[in-house]
Design a protein around this motif. Structure first.
Motif, PDB file in Angstrom:
ATOM      1  N   MET A  92       0.847  -1.207   0.000  1.00  0.00           N
ATOM      2  CA  MET A  92       0.000   0.000   0.000  1.00  0.00           C
ATOM      3  C   MET A  92       0.874   1.246   0.000  1.00  0.00           C
ATOM      4  O   MET A  92       0.631   2.205  -0.742  1.00  0.00           O
ATOM      5  N   TYR A 126      -8.245   2.415  10.165  1.00  0.00           N
ATOM      6  CA  TYR A 126      -6.981   1.763  10.514  1.00  0.00           C
ATOM      7  C   TYR A 126      -5.878   2.807  10.617  1.00  0.00           C
ATOM      8  O   TYR A 126      -5.600   3.514   9.646  1.00  0.00           O
ATOM      9  N   SER A 243      -0.643 -12.486   6.826  1.00  0.00           N
ATOM     10  CA  SER A 243      -0.100 -12.119   8.141  1.00  0.00           C
ATOM     11  C   SER A 243      -0.881 -12.766   9.279  1.00  0.00           C
ATOM     12  O   SER A 243      -0.311 -13.153  10.284  1.00  0.00           O
TER      13      SER A 243
HETATM   14  N1  PMP Z   1      -4.670  -3.739   6.821  1.00  0.00           N
HETATM   15  C1  PMP Z   1      -5.438  -3.807   7.909  1.00  0.00           C
HETATM   16  C2  PMP Z   1      -6.844  -3.302   7.856  1.00  0.00           C
HETATM   17  C3  PMP Z   1      -4.924  -4.323   9.107  1.00  0.00           C
HETATM   18  O1  PMP Z   1      -5.694  -4.353  10.207  1.00  0.00           O
HETATM   19  C4  PMP Z   1      -3.591  -4.791   9.124  1.00  0.00           C
HETATM   20  C5  PMP Z   1      -2.967  -5.411  10.347  1.00  0.00           C
HETATM   21  N2  PMP Z   1      -3.233  -4.800  11.532  1.00  0.00           N
HETATM   22  C6  PMP Z   1      -2.830  -4.680   7.971  1.00  0.00           C
HETATM   23  C7  PMP Z   1      -3.395  -4.169   6.830  1.00  0.00           C
HETATM   24  C8  PMP Z   1      -1.382  -5.094   7.945  1.00  0.00           C
HETATM   25  O2  PMP Z   1      -1.204  -6.119   7.083  1.00  0.00           O
HETATM   26  P1  PMP Z   1       0.241  -6.693   6.727  1.00  0.00           P
HETATM   27  O3  PMP Z   1       0.713  -7.456   7.915  1.00  0.00           O
HETATM   28  O4  PMP Z   1       0.002  -7.524   5.543  1.00  0.00           O
HETATM   29  O5  PMP Z   1       1.125  -5.514   6.448  1.00  0.00           O
END
Ligand code: PMP
Length: 415
Positions: A92, A126, A243
């Protein structure tokens, strides 16, 4: 009322607790579900199903064997899905960075050369989405969340009128923090609404696509297909990861979009990298085998998580149910419960909890710049502590909510 609550709070403090409901991390018990992955692929196993030697350079798109499994789960064509590094947040961030440096397909100029760039941010939301915006100097315009996703009329009005609005954050399934699921109708409207900016993008963060807490395994609206049908094929950038499926720190992240956006992403990625960690991708493909293998694995997560979420909502209902001082969500998936307390008391609740040894996500974290205009929302993350600790912590949180509300009422009546 206030003296009795003060006594109860003093008892809570006297227990000397050290509990943590701050972040949505998987518990050790959940991580153990994937422990056998640590011995995969294993010495002597280094070719994938297509005969590719995963130890070597190359394969920018990610391992087809793994992409096929997740293409089914995420409901996208495998050619439009990339399997990349360990964190979707990186993807992202990089998508925003590429847009700022070079623009996206349809941009008149790089976003970094625009006088102003705005993103629509549904709240509560978030915190790390907001952190990406803040880092790039993107102005955040908030709209309220509803149980069906972002308030779509408010979003549509902003996007239609303002060419500086280039982006919208959406967590379509079991949103962080309120557990909302974007309905098909809202998804259709989001991908078809007119946009003043020719290069407007929806950052469709499907972090919790398969993280169900009940037997009802909700299917995410297929925004990429719907956008193509609506004549806006390049509007949606989808992100996801394992994850909270395999290991939070050592999973695989995915990017999916239209063919033009995938080509755009790869063009810039190819300068950064010769290819992702295919050994880890093979490890995932061998461990899960099929999309059903992943679904089965997620049911094991559910068995661990569901009782913790049930404890949160049960204790909140028992302690605060009829008192009119708080409301909360009852998520059907994902990692969070969103708690709304008496306006003006969220920071006080978090402080009281901290002083009683219960760490909560800072008040305001679910809003841009950490500022909740009503000082009302608290994100609860019950996944990490064992069930017994979740129960103790939530009972303590309820006491703090009541005490903060009683203090507020006492303050209001003091001449
Ligand atoms: N997007 C959202 C809405 C989340 O809640 C989280 C984890 N807290 C993430 C992305 C993070 O994802 P990643 O571990 O793939 O970076």
């Amino acid at each position: 009322m206030l003296p009795a609550l003060r006594d109860r709070y003093a008892e809570l403090q006297a227990r000397g607790l050290r509990l943590d409901l701050t972040r949505g991390k998987p518990s050790a018990e959940q991580l153990d579900l994937a422990e056998p992955m640590l011995s995969l692929p294993g010495v002597g196993v280094h070719t994938d199903a297509d005969g590719v030697d995963v130890r070597n350079y190359g394969g920018l798109d990610g391992l087809p064997q793994l992409r096929r499994i997740f293409a089914e789960l995420l409901d996208v064509p495998v050619e439009q899905l990339l399997a990349l590094g360990n964190a979707s947040l990186t993807l992202m961030h990089d998508a925003v960075a590429y847009a700022f440096l070079w623009g996206v397909p349809g941009s008149e100029r790089p976003w970094g050369r625009e006088e102003k760039v705005r993103f629509v941010c549904p709240v509560p939301g978030y915190d790390r989405h907001f952190a990406v915006c803040e880092a790039f100097g993107i102005e955040m315009v908030t709209v309220p969340m509803t149980p069906d996703g972002p308030d779509v009329e408010a979003v549509a009005a902003l996007v239609a009128d303002d060419p500086t609005v280039k982006g919208l954050w959406v967590v379509p399934t079991y949103a962080n923090p309120d557990g909302a699921v974007v309905s098909e109708a809202v998804a259709r409207r989001l991908v078809s609404m007119p946009a003043a900016a020719p290069d407007f993008r929806i950052f469709w963060d499907n972090a919790y696509a398969i993280h169900h807490l009940t037997e009802n395994e909700t299917k995410t609206a297929n925004a990429i297909d719907l956008a193509a049908e609506a004549g806006n094929p390049d509007r949606v950038l989808m992100f996801a990861s394992t994850s909270k499926v395999s290991f939070a720190g050592a999973g695989v992240a995915f990017f999916a979009s239209s063919p033009a956006n995938v080509a755009w992403y790869k063009k810039h990625l190819s300068v950064q990298s010769i290819g992702p960690d295919k050994v880890n991708q093979l490890r995932h493909a061998l461990f899960f085998g099929t999309a059903d293998g992943v679904r089965e694995h997620m049911r094991k997560h559910r068995q661990i998580l569901a009782p913790k979420f049930a404890a949160v909502t049960r204790i909140l209902a028992e302690r605060l149910g009829d008192l009119g001082v708080a409301s909360w969500t009852d998520p059907q998936g994902g990692y969070f419960v969103s708690l709304d307390v008496e306006p003006g008391t969220a920071a006080r609740v978090v402080q009281l909890a901290k002083e009683a040894g219960i760490a909560l996500t800072p008040a305001g974290a679910t809003f841009p710049y950490g500022q909740d205009p009503e000082d009302r929302n608290i994100r609860l993350a019950p996944s990490m502590p064992p069930l017994a600790e979740v129960e103790v912590a939530m009972d303590g949180v309820a006491t703090c909510v009541l005490l903060a509300a009683a203090e507020k009422a006492a303050h209001a009546t003091t001449p």
